[in-house]
Design an enzyme around this catalytic site. Structure first.
Site, PDB file in Angstrom:
ATOM      1  N   ARG A 245      51.133  33.582  67.332  1.00  0.00           N
ATOM      2  CA  ARG A 245      50.909  34.154  68.615  1.00  0.00           C
ATOM      3  C   ARG A 245      51.830  35.227  68.762  1.00  0.00           C
ATOM      4  NH1 ARG A 245      47.695  31.208  68.084  1.00  0.00           N
ATOM      5  NH2 ARG A 245      46.322  29.818  69.362  1.00  0.00           N
ATOM      6  N   GLU A 274      47.380  38.396  75.529  1.00  0.00           N
ATOM      7  CA  GLU A 274      45.902  38.855  75.098  1.00  0.00           C
ATOM      8  C   GLU A 274      45.015  38.106  75.894  1.00  0.00           C
ATOM      9  OE1 GLU A 274      44.420  36.358  71.403  1.00  0.00           O
ATOM     10  OE2 GLU A 274      46.540  37.173  71.030  1.00  0.00           O
ATOM     11  N   HIS A 299      42.360  38.644  66.839  1.00  0.00           N
ATOM     12  CA  HIS A 299      42.696  37.279  66.781  1.00  0.00           C
ATOM     13  C   HIS A 299      41.314  36.581  66.224  1.00  0.00           C
ATOM     14  CE1 HIS A 299      44.964  33.674  69.105  1.00  0.00           C
ATOM     15  NE2 HIS A 299      44.542  33.530  67.880  1.00  0.00           N
TER      16      HIS A 299
END
Length: 323
Positions: A245, A274, A299
């Protein structure tokens, strides 16, 4: 799509399932389904007002918080096909008796290797500058810039892994296959592989690695764990990987060390915040746009047909048990 069936719990399915026809058929036997792949915030709010279950996107462009959930008075379960839940306001859910389920804690998640494979793919990408050399080739440039693209061999180098769970342990095996020496740190795991050097101190790993990857869950103890002290302890010219993360890394410190050359290159699949804000002006994206020693992907480490199907099956099993 809204498939109304009498007597069945109502499920809003915001994660894409259109490429899993058999799974969609199974869902229709268990729920009245509202299929809304990648629904934006306003649409999701309008759909969950009478829902019992929300299967959310693992990476929405908004946080699933009180603003989204305040009118969902019937909601019993929110399920995310991810190991992390920082896109969900778990505190709000706990206060309002909404169960939050994800992949973490399931033994079946060990059968999902997409994120692990992608993480090692970033190692190859940054040590050999694969995206940058591809851009050169598309521009019609061949070996003119070979001094820019000269990289390193992985064989004989030391891979440092912080966090020896599913992704960390998989990458240890991949690194071994490439002939790398592997050092790892995880205070919660006893590593039995005799080829892996387990160190009690994270800094023993950090200080002695040629490539360092962080494979930990985000919580208050790991938030901005990778900070200036960590970067100061790293070898000059280290390669850094984060697919956990974005909030685990002090991004300001990361950019400082990329600019100075202390870090030769970094590969990230995650950035901070994000789920909110304009990514186009995010400092990480801005730096990557103008510099060749940072690769950022949106991601997508877990984004494969097989992994998404397996992940959905895991959370569906949890939902059925709760209901």
């Amino acid at each position: 799509r809204d498939d109304r069936k009498q007597g069945l719990p109502i499920a809003v399915i915001a994660t894409p399932t259109y490429f899993m026809p058999n799974t969609e058929d199974w869902l229709r036997t268990k729920f009245t389904c509202k299929f809304a792949p990648r629904a934006d915030k306003d649409i999701l709010i309008s759909l969950i007002d009478d829902a019992d279950v929300l299967i959310c996107q693992p990476c929405p462009e908004y946080r699933i918080d009180a603003d989204v959930l305040k009118e969902a008075s019937k909601l019993k379960v929110i399920a995310s096909t991810s190991t992390g839940t920082n896109h969900i306001d778990v505190d709000y859910c706990n206060k309002n008796s909404i169960k939050v389920v994800c992949l973490r804690g399931s033994n079946k998640v060990n059968n999902i290797v997409a994120s692990s494979e992608f993480t090692f793919g970033l190692v190859l990408a940054i040590t050999r500058q694969i995206p940058q050399s591809f851009n050169n080739a598309k521009a019609g440039r061949w070996r003119e810039d070979e001094d820019v693209f000269r990289g390193i061999e992985l064989r004989g180098k030391r891979m440092g892994i912080i966090g020896y769970g599913r992704i960390g342990s998989n990458n240890a095996r991949y690194a071994k296959a490439f002939g790398m020496k592997v050092w790892a740190h995880d205070p919660y795991v006893s590593i039995t592989d005799p080829d892996i050097v387990q160190r009690d101190s994270a800094f023993d790993v950090i200080e002695n690695s040629d490539v360092l990857m962080v494979c930990v869950h985000l919580n208050e103890s790991t938030r901005k764990m990778v900070n200036e002290t960590w970067f100061d302890s790293m070898r000059d010219g280290i390669y850094f990987i984060n697919t956990s993360r974005g909030e685990i890394v002090d991004e300001e410190a990361l950019l400082k060390n990329l600019k100075s050359g202390k870090i030769a290159a970094a590969g990230l699949d995650v950035i901070s915040d994000e789920f909110t804000g304009d990514k186009n002006i995010h400092p990480i994206i801005e730096y990557a746009r103008n510099n060749s020693n940072l690769i950022v992907t949106p991601h997508i480490a877990g984004l494969t047909y097989g992994s998404e199907r397996k992940a959905l099956e895991i959370v569906l099993d949890s939902i059925v048990k709760i209901l």
